[in-house]
Design a protein around this motif. Sequence first.
Motif: not given
Length: 282
Positions: A115-127
């Motif tokens: 949950g943390i990784g998908d939001s932080l990495i895929d949903g925040t950092l990558i965009p």
Amino acid sequence: MDAKTKKNRIGHKTLSKSFNLWFWGALTCFSQEHMQTFGYLCSMLPIIEKLYPDDVSDQQDKIHAYTAFFNTNQMLGSVIVGITASLEEARANDTGIDGETINDMRAGLMGPIAGIGDSLIDGTLIPILLGIALGMSQNGSPIGAIFYIVVWDLLAYFGQRFLYFRGYKLGDKAVGFLVGKQGKAVRRAIGVVGSMVVGGVLATWVNVTTSVKLRNANGHVFLNLQKQLDTIYPGLLTIIVTLLCWWLMAKKHVSAIWTMIILIGVALVGVVIGFFNPGLKY
């Protein structure tokens, strides 16, 4: 520290080897049945070999704990591998930790870390990185692509390495934080930030417009559909397309690849009937 504790101590070289095996092979033998199980098991092999060097049968027995199903966010999942290495070291030193305890820890952390990784990495950092790269790639410049590849690779490697060794250092102390009230608050906050970032990227880089214009008998335009939509709700078509993608993937469980294929089909049909105009000249 007695002789036994010294014997069952994991060195930095072994930890580095374990991390590199996770970084390069987390998705080894990936399947819908096992997901990251074998990549995880492979990363634990140097740890098992180091802690139980004299008995192959003992190594086989200990590594069996890592054959259970495992799947989480690969980036942040390295912290689980580090925690496991710490717990395995404790098990080798007869501190009362067994394979079932380690499996319970893994099972309990998979969801929160995902949950943390998908939001932080895929949903925040990558965009954010893609937004910067797109800005640098205007007019066909390759700088944006180079920037993204270099920065992402460096962040991915050193970020995962930091989390791995931090997880090893904290050991089971990290479990209480990740699955407790603080962990839930962190996941909720990161989810909100991720939604804001995705919304910002959407508003900046996605722009869906129509070219529909109605003309009278004299050829004069009496209705420009896009202008009318802009007076009612600017960006309405962009929101509709975004909600369509969300509905397909979140509600109908359509994969991202098929969602893109559907969008391509919609775009082609729209161009053929004149609803969209890509501005191409033939």
